[in-house]
Enzyme design. Structure first.
Site, PDB file in Angstrom:
ATOM      1  N   GLU A 198      -0.584 -52.890  -6.972  1.00 40.74           N
ATOM      2  CA  GLU A 198      -0.156 -52.757  -8.371  1.00 40.74           C
ATOM      3  C   GLU A 198      -1.344 -52.621  -9.326  1.00 40.74           C
ATOM      4  O   GLU A 198      -1.164 -52.397 -10.516  1.00 40.74           O
ATOM      5  CB  GLU A 198       0.714 -53.953  -8.772  1.00 40.74           C
ATOM      6  CG  GLU A 198       2.150 -53.849  -8.303  1.00 40.74           C
ATOM      7  CD  GLU A 198       2.273 -53.849  -6.797  1.00 40.74           C
ATOM      8  OE1 GLU A 198       3.001 -52.968  -6.272  1.00 40.74           O
ATOM      9  OE2 GLU A 198       1.644 -54.687  -6.128  1.00 40.74           O
ATOM     10  N   ASN A 282       3.301 -50.019  -0.769  1.00 40.24           N
ATOM     11  CA  ASN A 282       3.647 -48.945  -1.696  1.00 40.24           C
ATOM     12  C   ASN A 282       2.424 -48.180  -2.172  1.00 40.24           C
ATOM     13  O   ASN A 282       1.324 -48.715  -2.263  1.00 40.24           O
ATOM     14  CB  ASN A 282       4.383 -49.526  -2.909  1.00 40.24           C
ATOM     15  CG  ASN A 282       3.565 -50.580  -3.621  1.00 40.24           C
ATOM     16  OD1 ASN A 282       3.472 -51.706  -3.147  1.00 40.24           O
ATOM     17  ND2 ASN A 282       2.985 -50.237  -4.768  1.00 40.24           N
ATOM     18  N   ASP A 324       8.891 -48.333  -5.497  1.00 40.05           N
ATOM     19  CA  ASP A 324       8.134 -49.508  -5.043  1.00 40.05           C
ATOM     20  C   ASP A 324       8.788 -50.184  -3.841  1.00 40.05           C
ATOM     21  O   ASP A 324       8.948 -51.398  -3.799  1.00 40.05           O
ATOM     22  CB  ASP A 324       7.945 -50.538  -6.166  1.00 40.05           C
ATOM     23  CG  ASP A 324       7.118 -51.739  -5.704  1.00 40.05           C
ATOM     24  OD1 ASP A 324       6.140 -51.541  -4.985  1.00 40.05           O
ATOM     25  OD2 ASP A 324       7.482 -52.875  -6.047  1.00 40.05           O
TER      26      ASP A 324
END
Length: 617
Positions: A198, A282, A324
Site C-alpha cells: 500500500e 496485490n 486489492d
C-alpha cells in the site's frame, strides 16, 4: 540490503546436520505434545489427531490458565508449543515470552527488542505480527526461535534463554516496507517475506542461513526473470500461465519498481518435492488505471525450490487486479483423488478474490476453482484451460466511475486467517468474510514512504448479511475441493478473520471478532460450545497434549484490518481503507486486549495443585 549489522554470538556457518535438523522438525511436528509451526506440520493443515476433546464432551471445556502479554493491538497467528514450552509473540513492539507448561504462571524469559517507532506510521493495517518459527538445532548450534520486527528486522533468539543470537535488516521502513508475517523454517533456512504494497513497495521473499543470518537467496515478485529467480523451465507444464520476461513486459514503463506483490502471509512445504508454496500480494497502487497490463507476478501462487529459490511454477489468480485481492492467504496441502479418480498431491488456497483454488502442487496444474460463496460477482467463472478469470464488466473499476456492490470487498471473502483441512473427512474448514463494497479510484503521485493507494472504499456486509446494522459479515464453511460443494455453511455476526483449527474429535474451533472462541461439529456445523474472551479474535486456535491432558489455546486481542477503527480511534467510515465503516458495530461488542487463553476439559491443568507456585518463607 544487509545494512544492519549481523550480531553474531559465537555462531559458525555449518552444513553438517542440516538434513538431520529438518527431519527432527518433521518428527517434532508429529508429536501431539507440540505445535512447532504455523499450521502444525509442513502440510499446513492446522489439524490435530487428538480426540480427548470431542463432540460428546466439548461442552465441558473450561479455562485452565491464561496469560496477558501487555500489548493491546491485533494478535494474529498462534503461539508455538515445543517440548513442554509455550512461546508467545506479541504485535509491536514484538515482545516474545517463554512459559513452562508445568508452571505457566512464571515467565521463563522475555525478549523485548528495541526498534524504530517510525514503523508504526507506515504499517498498513494495524501493527500486527503473525507469529514465530522454530528451528530444532544441530550438532553445533542450539535450537533457535525466529521472529520478525515491524521495523523490518529478522531476529534469531536462543530458544532456551531468549537471548538474541543475530539480527538482520530485511526491509527498509524509509520506503514503507515493514514485516508483519511469520518467518518459516525449512532445512537450515529461515524464510521471510515483506509488507507494504500500500506504500508502493516492491515485494520479495528471502531465505537466510539459520546459523548466521547470511542471505542465501532472494526472489522478487516483479521485474526481470533474473531478479525473480525465474528460469527456462518455469511453468513448463502450463505455459498458458505465462513464462519469460513478463515481470517487465506486463507493466507500463517502470511501474514494476513500485509494483507491490509483497507476501506477508503463510507458507507450506513439501519435503519430497522440495518446494515451498506461498502467495504474492496485490499490485500497487490500488488504482488499476495507473498500471495497465497483467502486472505479473503479483497475485500469484508460487512453487519454489527450497534450496535455490528458483520458481518451478507460478499461477496468477487475478491478472490486473482492480480490487486489492491480495493473494497471500493460507496454502493447505493434501493428497486426494481428483474427479477422474487419480490420486494427486494438491495445494488448496482460499483467496481474497472469493475463489478457492486447488492446484497440483508438483507442477501447478489447476484442478478446481470454485466460489467461496454464490454472491461473488466480479468474476463469472474461471476458465479451467487457461486459468484466467472471466470477469463481469459491471463490477470493473476505472477512473471517473464509482463501482457499486462489488463482492467481495477489498478485505476479500477470505483474508489472513489460517484455515484447516480434515484429512479424514477430506473437507476444508473455512473461516470467511461476507463483505462487499463500493470503490471509487483517484490519481495520486508516488512518494517513497507514503501511502500509495488511489481509491476510496465503502465496505459493508454482503447480500446475506444486514447492511443497515453492519452485521452478518462473516461465515464458517465446510468445503470439498474436488466436488466444489459446501457441506455446510453458517453465518457469523462479523468476519471470521482468524481462521480455523480442526481435530479428529469431529470438531472445528475458531475465534470471532466479537470475542468468542467457538466449537462446532465439523460434520454438520452444529454449534456445541463457546466462551467469551476478554477481547475479539484475529488469531487461530491450536491444540496440544501435556501430561495426558488435551488443551486448546487461542490468542485474544482484536485488531488487524477489521480492528483499525478501535485501534486508532477512527470514526470516518472510509478511514482504515474502509474498515471503520465495515465494522462500525464492533465497538458495541469488544474492546482491545492482548494475551492467550488456554482451555481443557473441566479446566484441568497445572493449578489443580493449589500450592503450585506459592511463595514459601
Amino acid at each position: 540490503m544487509n545494512r544492519a549489522c549481523i550480531l553474531l554470538a559465537g555462531v559458525a556457518m555449518v552444513s553438517v546436520g542440516v538434513a538431520r535438523a529438518n527431519e527432527k522438525l518433521v518428527e517434532l511436528s508429529k508429536d501431539n505434545g507440540n505445535w512447532v509451526m504455523n499450521g502444525r506440520t509442513y502440510e499446513a493443515q492446522n489439524y490435530s489427531p487428538l480426540t480427548q476433546i470431542s463432540t460428546s464432551n466439548v461442552k465441558n471445556l473450561r479455562v485452565a490458565w491464561s496469560f496477558s502479554d501487555g500489548v493491546l493491538n491485533g494478535h494474529e497467528g498462534a503461539p508455538l508449543v515445543v517440548n513442554g514450552m509455550m512461546y508467545i509473540q506479541s504485535p509491536f513492539p514484538n515482545r516474545t515470552f517463554a512459559l513452562n507448561l508445568d508452571n505457566p504462571g512464571r515467565i521463563v524469559w522475555e525478549n523485548n527488542p528495541k526498534q524504530s517507532s517510525a514503523a508504526r506510521s507506515v504499517a498498513c493495517c494495524d501493527v500486527v505480527n503473525r507469529g514465530l518459527a522454530y528451528w530444532p538445532g544441530d550438532d553445533t548450534t542450539a535450537p533457535l526461535l525466529f521472529k520478525n520486527l515491524l521495523d523490518g528486522h529478522l531476529v534469531a533468539m536462543d530458544a532456551k534463554t531468549g537471548k538474541t543470537v543475530w539480527k538482520i535488516e530485511n526491509n527498509d521502513i524509509r520506503v514503507g516496507s515493514t514485516l508483519t508475517g511469520a518467518p518459516y523454517v525449512v532445512k537450515d533456512e529461515v524464510l521471510t517475506g515483506s509488507s507494504g504494497a500500500e506504500l508502493g513497495v516492491r515485494g520479495y521473499i528471502t531465505a537466510y542461513d539459520v546459523h548466521t543470518g547470511a542471505q542465501k537467496w532472494r526472489a522478487y515478485a516483479t521485474g526481470s526473470d533474473e531478479s525473480m529467480l525465474i528460469g527456462k523451465n518455469f511453468n513448463i507444464t502450463n505455459p498458458q500461465y505465462g513464462t519469460s520476461d513478463l515481470g517487465l513486459e506486463t507493466w507500463q514503463d517502470n511501474g514494476w519498481k513500485i509494483g507491490g506483490g509483497t507476501n506477508w502471509g503463510w507458507y507450506a512445504y513439501d519435503p519430497q518435492e522440495n518446494l515451498i508454496y506461498y502467495g504474492s500480494g496485490n499490485p500497487s497502487p490500488w488504482n488499476a488505471t495507473m498500471r495497465p497490463g497483467d502486472n505479473k507476478w503479483t497475485m500469484t501462487i508460487f512453487g519454489r525450490d527450497a534450496d535455490t529459490g528458483m520458481a518451478k511454477f507460478g499461477y496468477q489468480k487475478t491478472p490486473h487486479d482492480e480490487w486489492d485481492y491480495a493473494g497471500v492467504d493460507v496454502m493447505m496441502l493434501s493428497e486426494q483423488r481428483d474427479k477422474n479418480g487419480k490420486l494427486r498431491k494438491l495445494l488448496t488456497h482460499p483467496d481474497r478474490n472469493g475463489i478457492v483454488y486447488t492446484l497440483d502442487r508438483t507442477n501447478g496444474d489447476l484442478v478446481s476453482a470454485n466460489k467461496i460463496d454464490d454472491t461473488v460477482n466480479w468474476v463469472r467463472h474461471v476458465d479451467m484451460k487457461t486459468g484466467i478469470p472471466v470477469r463481469d464488466p459491471e463490477y470493473a473499476t476505472y477512473m471517473d466511475h464509482k463501482a457499486r456492490g462489488v463482492c467481495p470487498a477489498a478485505m476479500g471473502y477470505h483474508n489472513q486467517g489460517f484455515d484447516s483441512y480434515d484429512p479424514q473427512k477430506q473437507r476444508f474448514m473455512l473461516g470467511a468474510n461476507h463483505l462487499c463494497m463500493d470503490w471509487e479510484p483517484f490519481m495520486l503521485p508516488y512518494r517513497a514512504g507514503q501511502f500509495f493507494v488511489g481509491a476510496t472504499l465503502s465496505i459493508y456486509p454482503g447480500p446475506k448479511g444486514n447492511r443497515q446494522t453492519g452485521e452478518g459479515s462473516g461465515q464458517i464453511k465446510s468445503y470439498d475441493a474436488i466436488t466444489g460443494k459446501m457441506s455446510w455453511s453458517k453465518m457469523e455476526r462479523f468476519a471470521v478473520w482468524g481462521g480455523t483449527m480442526s481435530t479428529a474429535g469431529n470438531l472445528v474451533f475458531y475465534g470471532t471478532l466479537d470475542g468468542f472462541i467457538k466449537a462446532r461439529d465439523s460434520r454438520t456445523g452444529e454449534l456445541l460450545w463457546k466462551f467469551k474472551l476478554p477481547s475479539g479474535v484475529v488469531g487461530n486456535p491450536i491444540t496440544f497434549e501435556h501430561k495426558g491432558v488435551q488443551y486448546v489455546a487461542i490468542y485474544y486481542g482484536v485488531g488487524g484490518w477489521p480492528g483499525v477503527g478501535l485501534v486508532f480511534d477512527l470514526t470516518d467510515p472510509s478511514a482504515g481503507l474502509g474498515a471503520v465503516g465495515a465494522f462500525k458495530e464492533m465497538a458495541h461488542y469488544t474492546q482491545q486486549g492482548g494475551g492467550v487463553m488456554v482451555f481443557s476439559l473441566n479446566g484441568k491443568g497445572p493449578y489443580d495443585d493449589v500450592n503450585l507456585g506459592e511463595y514459601e518463607n
